[in-house]
Design an enzyme around this catalytic site. Structure first.
Site, mmCIF file in Angstrom:
data_model
loop_
_atom_site.group_PDB
_atom_site.id
_atom_site.type_symbol
_atom_site.label_atom_id
_atom_site.label_comp_id
_atom_site.label_asym_id
_atom_site.label_seq_id
_atom_site.Cartn_x
_atom_site.Cartn_y
_atom_site.Cartn_z
ATOM 1 N N HIS A 118 0.821 -1.312 -0.078
ATOM 2 C CA HIS A 118 -0.052 -0.110 0.146
ATOM 3 C C HIS A 118 0.651 1.331 0.230
ATOM 4 O O HIS A 118 0.459 2.303 -0.251
ATOM 5 C CB HIS A 118 -0.833 0.022 1.282
ATOM 6 C CG HIS A 118 -0.499 0.372 2.298
ATOM 7 N ND1 HIS A 118 -0.036 -0.846 3.458
ATOM 8 C CD2 HIS A 118 0.058 1.345 3.212
ATOM 9 C CE1 HIS A 118 0.473 -0.176 4.590
ATOM 10 N NE2 HIS A 118 0.522 0.894 4.406
ATOM 11 N N ASP A 148 0.229 -7.732 1.289
ATOM 12 C CA ASP A 148 0.371 -6.181 1.537
ATOM 13 C C ASP A 148 2.232 -6.036 1.487
ATOM 14 O O ASP A 148 2.777 -5.239 2.218
ATOM 15 C CB ASP A 148 0.159 -5.476 2.895
ATOM 16 C CG ASP A 148 0.137 -4.196 2.890
ATOM 17 O OD1 ASP A 148 0.216 -3.251 1.939
ATOM 18 O OD2 ASP A 148 0.035 -3.502 4.027
ATOM 19 N N SER A 233 4.802 2.526 7.989
ATOM 20 C CA SER A 233 4.409 1.138 7.168
ATOM 21 C C SER A 233 5.630 0.753 6.200
ATOM 22 O O SER A 233 6.302 1.620 5.529
ATOM 23 C CB SER A 233 3.228 1.660 6.290
ATOM 24 O OG SER A 233 2.099 1.891 6.896
#
Length: 397
Positions: A118, A148, A233
């Site tokens: 993402h 992911d 992230s």
């Protein structure tokens, strides 16, 4: 006797009338100045000196370990900046828009960088900043949206790249210390600490590719209270030995900022998926040669409904039935009837409740394996029956 009329006293000059008041104001002002100076002298000490430093002993052992862990692993963590290219419709000039950022880490000395999918999913441009502040253009090597995870590649020389140490996640325990290094809110090389709060969590993601569109779950996710914020992230979650045990991927927070609950993809999953992305650019699943319906088209069914069967595939050879539309005439009216294809409900005795279950099962298999597939045929008809068929998996087309 005549007396003279009284005459008004002559007017006093204005200055002589105001003079007493001016003197009073002047005295008040001088008193205030004097008081202020006196007060300042009470607040300030012209002889003030720096206080002597209190010497401390050696750092605590756990502090030394944390410092060394950061020094060792910080060079492996990178800062990723992304943007999208927009073209002016008249001049066709290109402009970079919608900047984003995230974290990642060096996988090997060939320049492969691992991050979350993402982080780069909508990016046209990605740049990677190494810990020594050099910046490199990055290309997408492979993506696994359902996990992911993504792999980038930069053309940095090997001596600038410090691959991260790989650990394992199948022996983690709740309560052990963990460390996250990343770039929250763009603040690069930030270290946060915490513990493993829980194990075997699930988080939902989506996979939308040319081959499949499904809501996926990532299993075995690590929950931690180490502070993870936007920008973390894709960064590493480390154990106390400085080994990678997870990839920070999400937080649970009503506000979108840290609220004490963060999640990381377990390293055992990462270590299985990343080599596939480097080799093939995507996850290679074996296949039986069917095209399934997306779950949103079959909300009232438990299982995976076969939409189509590929020619010369194991499914066709085994007699798997696709879904068909039939035209039925009733006098002058023509109706379209749907005849359901086979519904997959289990594989090797593992329940298949939805498309995610089916894809997860296939990801656990290899081409050449023979599986036992249980299906319901003639769904919602009087002759409905349950059949188990052996099929041999083949590479995906």
């Amino acid at each position: 006797m005549n007396y003279p009329s009284p005459q008004p006293a002559p007017a006093r000059p204005f200055l002589s009338q105001a003079l007493p008041y001016i003197l009073m104001l002047l005295v008040g002002y001088l008193a205030a100045v004097w008081y202020g100076q006196w007060k300042a002298n009470q607040l300030h000490d012209p002889d003030a000196e720096p206080r002597p430093v209190t010497q401390r002993g050696d750092l605590a052992e756990d502090e030394k370990s944390t410092i060394e862990l950061f020094r060792t692993n910080a060079p492996s963590v990178v800062y990723i900046r992304t943007s999208q290219i927009e073209f002016d419709r008249f001049s066709l000039d290109a402009t970079e828009m919608n900047p984003g950022h995230g974290s990642g880490f060096v996988w090997d000395r060939d320049g492969h960088i691992v991050t979350n999918d993402h982080v780069i999913a909508s990016a046209d441009v990605a740049r990677v900043s190494l810990s020594e502040q050099s910046v490199w253009d990055a290309k997408i090597v492979g993506r696994a949206p359902g996990k992911d995870l993504a792999v980038l590649k930069i053309m940095a020389p090997a001596e600038k790249l410090e691959p991260i140490m790989i650990g394992q996640s199948n022996d983690l325990v709740v309560g052990q210390k963990v460390f996250a290094i990343g770039n929250p809110f763009g603040l690069d090389q930030t270290l946060t600490t915490g513990v493993i709060s829980a194990l075997d969590r699930e988080i939902r993601t989506s996979e939308n590719t040319s081959a499949v569109a499904a809501i996926r779950t990532i299993d075995g996710v690590i929950q931690t209270d180490a502070a993870i914020n936007p920008g973390n992230s894709g960064g590493p979650l480390l154990d106390s030995a400085g080994r990678l045990i997870g990839v920070n991927t999400a937080i649970y927070s009503p506000s979108g900022a840290y609220a004490g609950i963060g999640f990381a993809i377990p390293v055992d999953t990462v270590n299985r998926i990343v080599p596939e992305l480097i080799r093939h650019g995507k996850i290679i699943r074996p296949s039986i040669g069917i095209v399934p319906f997306q779950d949103r088209f079959t909300p009232n069914l438990t299982g995976v409904l076969v939409r189509d069967v590929l020619p010369n595939s194991p499914a066709q050879q085994a007699g798997i039935q696709p879904t068909r539309s039939l035209l039925a005439s009733q006098g002058r009216r023509v109706r379209t009837l749907v005849r359901y294809g086979d519904l997959i409900v289990s594989a090797n005795d593992q329940p298949i409740d939805d498309l995610n279950d089916w894809l997860t099962f296939l990801e656990s298999q290899k081409a050449g394996n023979t599986i036992n597939l249980t299906i319901i045929r003639n769904l919602r008809r009087n002759d409905e029956e349950t059949i188990t068929l052996p099929l041999t998996l083949v590479p995906s087309p």
